[in-house]
Design a protein around this motif. Structure first.
Motif, PDB file in Angstrom:
ATOM      1  N   SER A 259       0.838  -1.200   0.000  1.00 23.34           N
ATOM      2  CA  SER A 259       0.000   0.000   0.000  1.00 23.34           C
ATOM      3  C   SER A 259       0.872   1.249   0.000  1.00 23.34           C
ATOM      4  O   SER A 259       2.089   1.200   0.178  1.00 23.34           O
ATOM      5  CB  SER A 259      -0.898   0.015   1.241  1.00 23.34           C
ATOM      6  OG  SER A 259      -0.117   0.234   2.410  1.00 23.34           O
ATOM      7  N   GLN A 260       0.230   2.398  -0.188  1.00 26.41           N
ATOM      8  CA  GLN A 260       0.941   3.670  -0.137  1.00 26.41           C
ATOM      9  C   GLN A 260       1.583   3.873   1.239  1.00 26.41           C
ATOM     10  O   GLN A 260       2.708   4.358   1.357  1.00 26.41           O
ATOM     11  CB  GLN A 260      -0.008   4.823  -0.439  1.00 26.41           C
ATOM     12  CG  GLN A 260       0.664   6.196  -0.395  1.00 26.41           C
ATOM     13  CD  GLN A 260      -0.319   7.328  -0.613  1.00 26.41           C
ATOM     14  OE1 GLN A 260      -1.532   7.113  -0.649  1.00 26.41           O
ATOM     15  NE2 GLN A 260       0.188   8.539  -0.754  1.00 26.41           N
ATOM     16  N   MET A 261       0.861   3.495   2.295  1.00 29.47           N
ATOM     17  CA  MET A 261       1.409   3.649   3.642  1.00 29.47           C
ATOM     18  C   MET A 261       2.587   2.709   3.871  1.00 29.47           C
ATOM     19  O   MET A 261       3.552   3.075   4.536  1.00 29.47           O
ATOM     20  CB  MET A 261       0.318   3.408   4.683  1.00 29.47           C
ATOM     21  CG  MET A 261      -0.746   4.495   4.693  1.00 29.47           C
ATOM     22  SD  MET A 261      -2.051   4.175   5.907  1.00 29.47           S
ATOM     23  CE  MET A 261      -1.165   4.438   7.437  1.00 29.47           C
ATOM     24  N   ASP A 262       2.527   1.483   3.317  1.00 27.73           N
ATOM     25  CA  ASP A 262       3.652   0.563   3.416  1.00 27.73           C
ATOM     26  C   ASP A 262       4.888   1.170   2.764  1.00 27.73           C
ATOM     27  O   ASP A 262       5.984   1.152   3.325  1.00 27.73           O
ATOM     28  CB  ASP A 262       3.331  -0.774   2.740  1.00 27.73           C
ATOM     29  CG  ASP A 262       2.227  -1.542   3.427  1.00 27.73           C
ATOM     30  OD1 ASP A 262       2.089  -1.404   4.659  1.00 27.73           O
ATOM     31  OD2 ASP A 262       1.508  -2.279   2.735  1.00 27.73           O
ATOM     32  N   ARG A 265       6.279   4.056   4.776  1.00 29.19           N
ATOM     33  CA  ARG A 265       6.945   3.594   5.995  1.00 29.19           C
ATOM     34  C   ARG A 265       8.354   3.091   5.687  1.00 29.19           C
ATOM     35  O   ARG A 265       9.313   3.406   6.402  1.00 29.19           O
ATOM     36  CB  ARG A 265       6.121   2.484   6.645  1.00 29.19           C
ATOM     37  CG  ARG A 265       6.676   1.994   7.965  1.00 29.19           C
ATOM     38  CD  ARG A 265       5.740   1.018   8.626  1.00 29.19           C
ATOM     39  NE  ARG A 265       5.527  -0.186   7.851  1.00 29.19           N
ATOM     40  CZ  ARG A 265       4.380  -0.508   7.241  1.00 29.19           C
ATOM     41  NH1 ARG A 265       3.333   0.291   7.337  1.00 29.19           N
ATOM     42  NH2 ARG A 265       4.260  -1.625   6.547  1.00 29.19           N
ATOM     43  N   ARG A 298       6.257  13.739  12.085  1.00 27.42           N
ATOM     44  CA  ARG A 298       5.157  13.283  11.245  1.00 27.42           C
ATOM     45  C   ARG A 298       4.564  14.417  10.432  1.00 27.42           C
ATOM     46  O   ARG A 298       4.723  15.593  10.740  1.00 27.42           O
ATOM     47  CB  ARG A 298       4.054  12.668  12.104  1.00 27.42           C
ATOM     48  CG  ARG A 298       4.379  11.277  12.600  1.00 27.42           C
ATOM     49  CD  ARG A 298       3.089  10.552  12.977  1.00 27.42           C
ATOM     50  NE  ARG A 298       3.399   9.201  13.427  1.00 27.42           N
ATOM     51  CZ  ARG A 298       3.352   8.840  14.695  1.00 27.42           C
ATOM     52  NH1 ARG A 298       3.014   9.698  15.614  1.00 27.42           N
ATOM     53  NH2 ARG A 298       3.639   7.614  15.040  1.00 27.42           N
ATOM     54  N   THR A 390      -5.667  14.241   7.751  1.00 24.76           N
ATOM     55  CA  THR A 390      -4.510  13.357   7.851  1.00 24.76           C
ATOM     56  C   THR A 390      -3.421  13.639   6.836  1.00 24.76           C
ATOM     57  O   THR A 390      -2.304  13.208   7.005  1.00 24.76           O
ATOM     58  CB  THR A 390      -4.946  11.893   7.703  1.00 24.76           C
ATOM     59  OG1 THR A 390      -5.546  11.717   6.413  1.00 24.76           O
ATOM     60  CG2 THR A 390      -5.906  11.502   8.795  1.00 24.76           C
ATOM     61  N   TYR A 393      -2.346  10.061   5.526  1.00 22.23           N
ATOM     62  CA  TYR A 393      -2.829   8.808   6.073  1.00 22.23           C
ATOM     63  C   TYR A 393      -4.348   8.681   5.948  1.00 22.23           C
ATOM     64  O   TYR A 393      -5.081   9.654   5.996  1.00 22.23           O
ATOM     65  CB  TYR A 393      -2.455   8.687   7.555  1.00 22.23           C
ATOM     66  CG  TYR A 393      -1.013   8.967   7.836  1.00 22.23           C
ATOM     67  CD1 TYR A 393      -0.027   8.242   7.177  1.00 22.23           C
ATOM     68  CD2 TYR A 393      -0.626   9.944   8.721  1.00 22.23           C
ATOM     69  CE1 TYR A 393       1.311   8.486   7.415  1.00 22.23           C
ATOM     70  CE2 TYR A 393       0.713  10.200   8.977  1.00 22.23           C
ATOM     71  CZ  TYR A 393       1.673   9.466   8.318  1.00 22.23           C
ATOM     72  OH  TYR A 393       2.982   9.709   8.554  1.00 22.23           O
ATOM     73  N   TRP A 493       0.375   1.899  11.828  1.00 28.24           N
ATOM     74  CA  TRP A 493       1.462   2.834  11.563  1.00 28.24           C
ATOM     75  C   TRP A 493       0.907   4.196  11.140  1.00 28.24           C
ATOM     76  O   TRP A 493      -0.034   4.297  10.356  1.00 28.24           O
ATOM     77  CB  TRP A 493       2.372   2.312  10.459  1.00 28.24           C
ATOM     78  CG  TRP A 493       3.540   3.219  10.233  1.00 28.24           C
ATOM     79  CD1 TRP A 493       4.664   3.291  10.991  1.00 28.24           C
ATOM     80  CD2 TRP A 493       3.684   4.188   9.198  1.00 28.24           C
ATOM     81  NE1 TRP A 493       5.513   4.247  10.492  1.00 28.24           N
ATOM     82  CE2 TRP A 493       4.937   4.819   9.394  1.00 28.24           C
ATOM     83  CE3 TRP A 493       2.894   4.587   8.122  1.00 28.24           C
ATOM     84  CZ2 TRP A 493       5.416   5.824   8.552  1.00 28.24           C
ATOM     85  CZ3 TRP A 493       3.365   5.599   7.285  1.00 28.24           C
ATOM     86  CH2 TRP A 493       4.601   6.197   7.506  1.00 28.24           C
ATOM     87  N   GLY A 494       1.514   5.247  11.710  1.00 28.98           N
ATOM     88  CA  GLY A 494       1.135   6.603  11.337  1.00 28.98           C
ATOM     89  C   GLY A 494       0.048   7.210  12.179  1.00 28.98           C
ATOM     90  O   GLY A 494      -0.222   8.407  12.055  1.00 28.98           O
TER      91      GLY A 494
END
Length: 562
Positions: A259-262, A265, A298, A390, A393, A493-494
């Motif tokens: 994913s985009q978040m993966d 990270r 962040r 966000t 996120y 995460w995030g």
């Protein structure tokens, strides 16, 4: 320019005078060319010319740079002797110097020590910055920062050291800006987060403050501030690409897709693990203990994240060839690996969505002899972060339905596999990398679930003898941040619970890990089968005590899961 130079050279005079009386002499070097008439035998040869005259006659390129940037005028008006480091004209390519002013100021020191008196590892503070020094090693073929001294000249107003090539130290920020194609990916990762806020250049990753709210005395590290000593661990394009590919392969095996978040990270770990707000020692770089980097910041300044951890036994650098910087040191990375606990972060299976995805009880993914099935709950939606707030996120709504097993007897069990769904919604087993994990559950903690449970992972019992009290599960998955997990807060995460709590008091309940049950270890990359067995009912008779309620199961890699 003159005023700026003078501000650099006046502050350290008292310290220098104190140092002069302490410098021990050392033996002459017979191979050194003194530039005089004695054949370079290492004796003191007094050159009647001034530094200016000698440079003008012998170092045309450097004399021009010195003149155009006010250094010649400053040397001539300076009331004390100075030391000047020069290079052959063939070694000075003006068009390749990113900051000429810093270059010329980095060639002069007001610590005037003649060559025969240079002691081993003597440091010359340079005019470029109080923290910038030229480190002379007398016992190693007479060198400055590993660059050989090819000639020494004693002038009428100081000392001249000719080096084989420039040792010039550059500030960390300028050094990064000037990196070549081999490091283009790292540069892109670092500078894509650069922006200007209230006239100041800031990085969301690098600057540990919100410049719009920065108090006058709130002075914290950033990579552009020359008053801080920093360390940069520099990975090449090839190392980054290989480390990312390795991390992505594990993410895909565990979750089915990256994913985009993966991706964010993984790349943020690579960047944050490269910067340190202090000078790392050889013990730091070659030891066994994790080294903590800068903390980063962040998006939208939601709060400081945990410092990234560099593990010298896994990630390695070339300690034999450090690159001196004005405000620190750079080491080239030779081995780079994104830790599993960063790549995976956590695996969380929500029981009801998984049950529904496989079409109910199935020997492939669910296996039970209990009378079990979904039970919907309302009014327990928890906290859902507003995507508008966000920036990067997305925190979706979490289902709070439960799997409910009615009237289960002793030794009855509920078994399930951690699963993924392919692009067509077809389930398949997730594969997790080898290593250590925290195991946690979320369920329902009223008297309907007052019994002891034994848990097995891939056929191996992982709970203590006698099992654990199922009634102690948190309601659904809440309060997971307080149940033994290290450094994660028990959240996805995030997610910054402190920040979101300012907007909604229920934020701390959002999507946590549930009750910590056990540490488990997978000896090799594996599918994961979880089995829960009811051991006994100690709460008293009646079928109401015999129910099981399960919301979710979490496996979170520990920091030792690499």
């Amino acid at each position: 320019m003159m005023k700026k130079i003078n501000s650099y050279i006046t502050a350290s005079l008292l310290a220098i005078f104190s140092l002069l009386v302490l410098i021990p002499a050392c033996k002459d070097d017979d191979e050194l060319d003194n530039g005089g008439d004695n054949g370079g035998n290492g004796g003191n040869v007094e050159i009647k010319e001034s530094i200016t005259e000698y440079l003008q006659e012998n170092y045309a390129t450097m004399y021009t740079l010195f003149s155009e940037n006010g250094v010649i005028d400053s040397i001539e008006s300076y009331p004390y002797d100075v030391t000047v480091f020069v290079y052959p004209d063939s070694e000075v390519v003006v068009d390749e110097i990113p900051d000429v002013e810093a270059f010329v100021l980095g060639c002069v020191s007001d610590l005037a020590i003649g060559f025969p008196a240079v002691s081993d590892k003597l440091e010359f503070p340079l005019w470029s910055q109080g923290t910038s020094v030229a480190s002379v090693v007398a016992s190693d073929n007479k060198s400055v920062d590993n660059i050989k001294i090819s000639k020494y000249i004693e002038a009428s107003n100081g000392h001249i050291y000719e080096l084989e090539k420039p040792f010039h130290k550059r500030p960390l920020y300028d050094y990064l800006k000037g990196l070549g194609e081999e490091y283009s990916l790292f540069k892109e990762l670092v500078f894509r987060d650069e922006k200007e806020v209230d006239g100041k250049i800031v990085h969301s990753l690098m600057d540990r403050y919100n410049t719009t709210e920065l108090a006058e005395d709130d002075y914290r590290w950033n990579m552009r501030d020359l008053s801080f000593t920093s360390t940069l661990l520099l990975p090449s394009n090839e190392l980054i690409e290989n480390a990312v590919a390795d991390a992505y392969s594990k993410i895909e095996a565990a979750f089915g897709t990256v994913s985009q978040m993966d991706s964010m990270r993984v790349y943020r770990w690579i960047v944050e693990s490269s910067f340190y707000d202090r000078e790392l020692t050889l013990n730091d770089l070659l030891g066994y203990d994790d080294v903590l980097s800068i903390a980063g910041y962040r998006a939208r300044n939601h709060g400081a994240v945990e410092r990234t951890r560099w593990r010298p036994s896994v990630q390695q650098v070339d300690v034999d060839n450090p690159i001196p910087l004005v405000n620190g040191t750079c080491y080239r990375v030779t081995e780079l690996k994104v830790p599993n606990y960063i790549a995976i972060w956590r695996v969380k299976e929500y029981m009801v969505p998984a049950w529904n995805a496989v079409g109910g009880a199935s020997s492939a993914y669910f296996n039970t002899d209990m009378n079990i099935g979904p039970r919907g709950y309302t009014g327990h939606g928890g906290y859902t972060a507003d995507p508008e707030e966000t920036e990067f996120y997305s925190f979706p709504a979490i289902s709070y339905d439960l799997m409910q097993g009615l009237y289960c007897d002793v030794d009855q069990y509920f078994e399930f596999k951690l699963i993924n769904l392919d692009g067509e919604g077809t389930p398949y087993a997730a594969v997790l990398p080898a290593g250590e994990y925290y195991l946690g559950f979320g369920g329902k903690n009223d008297n309907e679930a007052a019994w002891y449970a034994e848990v097995s992972i891939n056929g191996e019992v992982v709970t203590d003898e006698g099992g654990f009290w199922w009634k102690n599960l948190p309601t659904f998955d809440r309060n997971g941040g307080n149940n033994g997990y290290d450094g994660t807060g028990g959240y996805p995460w995030g997610f910054d619970a402190d920040f979101w709590a300012t907007k909604d008091g229920s934020a701390a309940q959002y999507d946590t890990d549930g009750k910590f049950v056990s540490l488990i270890t997978l000896d090799e990359p594996s599918e994961v089968t979880v089995k829960i067995v009811r051991l006994t009912n100690t709460a008293g008779g009646g079928s109401i005590w015999d129910r099981v309620y399960l919301h979710s199961c979490v496996l979170r890699p520990t920091r030792d899961n690499y």
